[in-house]
Design a protein around this motif. Structure first.
Motif, PDB file in Angstrom:
ATOM      1  N   ALA A  61       1.138  -1.497  -0.223  1.00  0.00           N
ATOM      2  CA  ALA A  61       0.096  -0.152  -0.164  1.00  0.00           C
ATOM      3  C   ALA A  61       0.827   1.320  -0.421  1.00  0.00           C
ATOM      4  CB  ALA A  61      -0.342  -0.185   1.396  1.00  0.00           C
ATOM      5  N   LYS A  62       2.401   0.615   0.094  1.00  0.00           N
ATOM      6  CA  LYS A  62       2.842   2.142  -0.074  1.00  0.00           C
ATOM      7  C   LYS A  62       3.226   2.578  -1.091  1.00  0.00           C
ATOM      8  CE  LYS A  62       3.521   2.265   4.254  1.00  0.00           C
ATOM      9  NZ  LYS A  62       5.236   2.515   5.233  1.00  0.00           N
ATOM     10  N   ILE A  63       3.782   4.009  -1.294  1.00  0.00           N
ATOM     11  CA  ILE A  63       3.396   4.768  -1.942  1.00  0.00           C
ATOM     12  C   ILE A  63       5.085   3.592  -3.863  1.00  0.00           C
ATOM     13  CG2 ILE A  63       4.585   6.642  -3.901  1.00  0.00           C
ATOM     14  CD1 ILE A  63       3.072   8.390  -1.396  1.00  0.00           C
ATOM     15  N   GLY A  64       5.964   3.838  -2.543  1.00  0.00           N
ATOM     16  CA  GLY A  64       6.993   3.445  -3.149  1.00  0.00           C
ATOM     17  C   GLY A  64       8.510   2.733  -2.802  1.00  0.00           C
ATOM     18  N   PRO A  65       9.699   3.026  -3.141  1.00  0.00           N
ATOM     19  CA  PRO A  65      10.731   1.843  -2.312  1.00  0.00           C
ATOM     20  C   PRO A  65      11.382   3.719  -2.111  1.00  0.00           C
ATOM     21  CG  PRO A  65      11.373   1.950  -5.075  1.00  0.00           C
ATOM     22  CD  PRO A  65       9.763   2.600  -4.991  1.00  0.00           C
ATOM     23  N   ALA A  66      12.440   4.133  -1.079  1.00  0.00           N
ATOM     24  CA  ALA A  66      12.567   5.398  -0.518  1.00  0.00           C
ATOM     25  C   ALA A  66      13.857   5.591   0.381  1.00  0.00           C
ATOM     26  CB  ALA A  66      11.444   6.790  -0.393  1.00  0.00           C
ATOM     27  N   THR A  67      14.885   6.602   0.212  1.00  0.00           N
ATOM     28  CA  THR A  67      15.941   6.669   1.165  1.00  0.00           C
ATOM     29  C   THR A  67      16.003   7.376   1.121  1.00  0.00           C
ATOM     30  OG1 THR A  67      17.222   4.733  -1.120  1.00  0.00           O
ATOM     31  CG2 THR A  67      18.363   6.130   1.186  1.00  0.00           C
ATOM     32  N   PHE A  68      16.545   8.020   2.871  1.00  0.00           N
ATOM     33  CA  PHE A  68      16.500   8.950   3.695  1.00  0.00           C
ATOM     34  C   PHE A  68      17.998   8.913   4.159  1.00  0.00           C
ATOM     35  CE2 PHE A  68      15.840  12.298   5.706  1.00  0.00           C
ATOM     36  CZ  PHE A  68      16.761  13.067   6.848  1.00  0.00           C
ATOM     37  N   ILE A  69      18.790  10.566   3.252  1.00  0.00           N
ATOM     38  CA  ILE A  69      19.896  10.248   4.080  1.00  0.00           C
ATOM     39  C   ILE A  69      20.283  11.462   4.804  1.00  0.00           C
ATOM     40  CG2 ILE A  69      22.207  11.094   3.294  1.00  0.00           C
ATOM     41  CD1 ILE A  69      21.830   9.165   0.412  1.00  0.00           C
ATOM     42  N   ASN A  70      20.504  10.945   5.836  1.00  0.00           N
ATOM     43  CA  ASN A  70      21.532  11.941   7.120  1.00  0.00           C
ATOM     44  C   ASN A  70      23.006  12.781   6.814  1.00  0.00           C
ATOM     45  OD1 ASN A  70      21.595  13.407   9.523  1.00  0.00           O
ATOM     46  ND2 ASN A  70      22.406  11.464  10.751  1.00  0.00           N
ATOM     47  N   GLY A  71      22.256  13.610   5.987  1.00  0.00           N
ATOM     48  CA  GLY A  71      23.697  14.499   6.003  1.00  0.00           C
ATOM     49  C   GLY A  71      23.218  16.059   5.026  1.00  0.00           C
ATOM     50  N   LEU A  72      24.011  16.470   4.146  1.00  0.00           N
ATOM     51  CA  LEU A  72      23.874  17.511   3.064  1.00  0.00           C
ATOM     52  C   LEU A  72      24.526  17.295   2.184  1.00  0.00           C
ATOM     53  CD1 LEU A  72      21.655  18.907   2.595  1.00  0.00           C
ATOM     54  CD2 LEU A  72      22.711  20.589   3.546  1.00  0.00           C
ATOM     55  N   PRO A  73      24.594  16.340   1.217  1.00  0.00           N
ATOM     56  CA  PRO A  73      25.399  15.824   0.451  1.00  0.00           C
ATOM     57  C   PRO A  73      25.178  16.413  -1.013  1.00  0.00           C
ATOM     58  CG  PRO A  73      23.878  13.800   0.203  1.00  0.00           C
ATOM     59  CD  PRO A  73      23.376  14.751   1.708  1.00  0.00           C
ATOM     60  N   ASP A  74      26.197  16.793  -1.386  1.00  0.00           N
ATOM     61  CA  ASP A  74      26.212  17.871  -2.996  1.00  0.00           C
ATOM     62  C   ASP A  74      25.490  16.605  -3.786  1.00  0.00           C
ATOM     63  OD1 ASP A  74      27.373  18.817  -5.409  1.00  0.00           O
ATOM     64  OD2 ASP A  74      28.330  20.298  -3.543  1.00  0.00           O
ATOM     65  N   ALA A  87      18.610  24.688   5.640  1.00  0.00           N
ATOM     66  CA  ALA A  87      18.586  25.728   5.233  1.00  0.00           C
ATOM     67  C   ALA A  87      18.962  27.138   3.808  1.00  0.00           C
ATOM     68  CB  ALA A  87      18.796  27.007   7.063  1.00  0.00           C
ATOM     69  N   GLU A  88      18.149  28.027   3.655  1.00  0.00           N
ATOM     70  CA  GLU A  88      18.277  28.762   2.884  1.00  0.00           C
ATOM     71  C   GLU A  88      19.790  29.012   2.091  1.00  0.00           C
ATOM     72  OE1 GLU A  88      18.038  32.377   5.650  1.00  0.00           O
ATOM     73  OE2 GLU A  88      17.089  30.147   5.181  1.00  0.00           O
ATOM     74  N   VAL A  89      20.699  29.499   3.855  1.00  0.00           N
ATOM     75  CA  VAL A  89      21.752  29.437   3.363  1.00  0.00           C
ATOM     76  C   VAL A  89      22.815  29.071   2.804  1.00  0.00           C
ATOM     77  CG1 VAL A  89      22.810  28.433   5.918  1.00  0.00           C
ATOM     78  CG2 VAL A  89      24.062  30.501   4.960  1.00  0.00           C
ATOM     79  N   HIS A  90      22.527  27.325   2.435  1.00  0.00           N
ATOM     80  CA  HIS A  90      23.295  26.535   1.708  1.00  0.00           C
ATOM     81  C   HIS A  90      23.025  27.170   0.237  1.00  0.00           C
ATOM     82  CE1 HIS A  90      23.371  24.770   5.484  1.00  0.00           C
ATOM     83  NE2 HIS A  90      22.370  23.633   5.449  1.00  0.00           N
ATOM     84  N   VAL A  91      21.381  27.215  -0.341  1.00  0.00           N
ATOM     85  CA  VAL A  91      20.397  27.384  -2.030  1.00  0.00           C
ATOM     86  C   VAL A  91      21.536  28.685  -1.838  1.00  0.00           C
ATOM     87  CG1 VAL A  91      18.959  28.469  -2.943  1.00  0.00           C
ATOM     88  CG2 VAL A  91      18.838  26.741  -1.521  1.00  0.00           C
ATOM     89  N   LEU A  92      22.472  29.742  -0.627  1.00  0.00           N
ATOM     90  CA  LEU A  92      22.663  30.960  -1.137  1.00  0.00           C
ATOM     91  C   LEU A  92      24.219  30.615  -1.548  1.00  0.00           C
ATOM     92  CD1 LEU A  92      21.210  33.469   1.220  1.00  0.00           C
ATOM     93  CD2 LEU A  92      20.869  33.009  -1.360  1.00  0.00           C
ATOM     94  N   HIS A  93      24.918  29.748  -0.653  1.00  0.00           N
ATOM     95  CA  HIS A  93      26.328  28.833  -1.451  1.00  0.00           C
ATOM     96  C   HIS A  93      26.675  28.783  -2.248  1.00  0.00           C
ATOM     97  CE1 HIS A  93      29.179  30.796   2.377  1.00  0.00           C
ATOM     98  NE2 HIS A  93      27.880  29.905   3.255  1.00  0.00           N
ATOM     99  N   ASP A  94      25.688  27.467  -3.438  1.00  0.00           N
ATOM    100  CA  ASP A  94      25.833  26.812  -3.717  1.00  0.00           C
ATOM    101  C   ASP A  94      25.154  27.374  -5.140  1.00  0.00           C
ATOM    102  OD1 ASP A  94      26.879  24.511  -3.031  1.00  0.00           O
ATOM    103  OD2 ASP A  94      24.326  23.909  -2.234  1.00  0.00           O
ATOM    104  N   ALA A  95      24.280  28.280  -5.221  1.00  0.00           N
ATOM    105  CA  ALA A  95      23.567  29.127  -6.325  1.00  0.00           C
ATOM    106  C   ALA A  95      24.186  29.836  -6.881  1.00  0.00           C
ATOM    107  CB  ALA A  95      21.995  29.845  -6.527  1.00  0.00           C
TER     108      ALA A  95
END
Length: 342
Positions: A61-74, A87-95
């Protein structure tokens, strides 16, 4: 909030929410699970996606397979990663380096406070923060809030106070010796602004009668956002996964916003913080779980980028408003909402 260098380009820890199906069918989401604002993502995957680590009759009954990664890989170094959240600060460093980055929704909106010790001579007058040492997580949204508050409310120049960097967060009493609350108690700093529940536990640890709390909700709020890339959105399979997850996330956000007492126990478990239901209840009003793309998102990002670009080590000036706006994409969320609620 900021992303430690040790996990800038590395996926840290899987929460074992993965599935052994084809990679193209697997949704992969990354965020730092120790932070309160990341917990809706984990709840969404736990409740609505198949979990290979503990097979269940309900998986069909679940939607499908998923993986959660604890961290913030590129996103650009990890092609199997679909979504980052932080946080939006990550976006502003990467953008500036990645014109294809797209913010597609807000996970939460977080308010900050500054807690000052009366023993340091701090009064209810914000200008009493002049000459004081203020504990923050440097290069993060807490540091940005301190900068904005001290400049616009206390009317202080950056030379008239000192930001003391650290990662001395506290989630449950008693706080560790290197935590901001204990640094404040020992007089190593005079005030602190940090992610909740650290500031709340600072108040509880020192006693409300011994501190002054400064707050201005209209000045700034952190946007914890979910983002991806245009190339992922252009891929039909990946886009379908992302749109479906947005539907799930909005359902979970409704629970967090309207019935939070039902999930405080899980939030404490997910963050591995030991935070009590009382502590979570005390800080919950400081976080909004309404989601979506706020009307002022571009304004917030544009103004914050001016502050980020002051760091000479980045070697760049601020992005134009048009460039900032190009990174905000409403299409996937509009598509998800057009499909109706789950």
């Amino acid at each position: 909030m900021t992303r430690p260098a040790s996990i800038l380009r590395t996926a840290i820890t899987s929460l074992l929410l993965s599935f052994t199906g084809q990679a193209s069918a697997n949704l992969t989401v990354a965020a730092r699970s120790m932070l309160l604002e990341a917990t809706p993502l984990v709840v969404a995957i736990q409740d609505y996606y198949a979990n290979a680590s503990s097979p269940s009759d309900n998986d069909a009954a679940k939607i499908g397979p998923a993986t959660f990664i604890n961290g913030l890989p590129d996103l650009w170094d990890n092609p199997t990663l679909d979504l980052d959240a932080g946080a939006e600060v990550h976006v502003l460093h990467d953008a500036p380096h990645h014109p294809d980055l797209r913010v597609i929704t807000t996970v939460s909106e977080v308010l900050y406070r500054i807690v000052g010790a009366k023993s340091s001579g701090i009064t209810s007058d914000p200008s009493s923060l002049k000459g004081k040492k203020i504990g923050v997580v440097l290069n993060s949204t807490s540091a940005y809030f301190a900068y904005r508050y001290l400049k616009e409310i206390a009317r202080l120049d950056e030379t008239e106070y000192t930001l003391v960097g650290g990662r001395g967060l506290c989630y449950a009493l008693p706080c560790a010796n290197n935590s901001f609350p204990e640094m404040l108690r020992r007089g190593e700093i005079d005030a602190v602004t940090a992610y909740e529940p650290t500031t709340e536990l600072t108040i509880q640890s020192l006693g409300a009668e011994n501190v002054v709390v400064f707050r201005n909700d209209s000045l700034y709020r952190e946007l914890s956002v979910m983002y991806t890339t245009q190339s992922r959105l252009d891929d039909p399979v990946t886009r379908k996964k992302i749109v479906q997850f947005l539907r799930v996330l909005e359902k979970v956000q409704s629970l967090f916003q309207n019935q939070p007492e039902k999930i405080w126990g899980r939030v404490s478990e997910i963050t591995a913080s030991g935070a009590s239901a009382k502590t979570l209840g005390d800080v919950w009003p400081l976080t909004r779980w309404t989601g979506g793309i706020p009307d002022d998102m571009v304004d917030i990002l544009y103004e914050e980028d001016k502050w980020i670009s002051k760091d000479v080590t980045l070697g760049r000036g601020p992005m134009t408003r048009e460039r900032v706006a190009s990174h905000v994409y409403k299409g996937a969320l509009e598509e998800a909402r057009a499909l109706g609620p789950l």
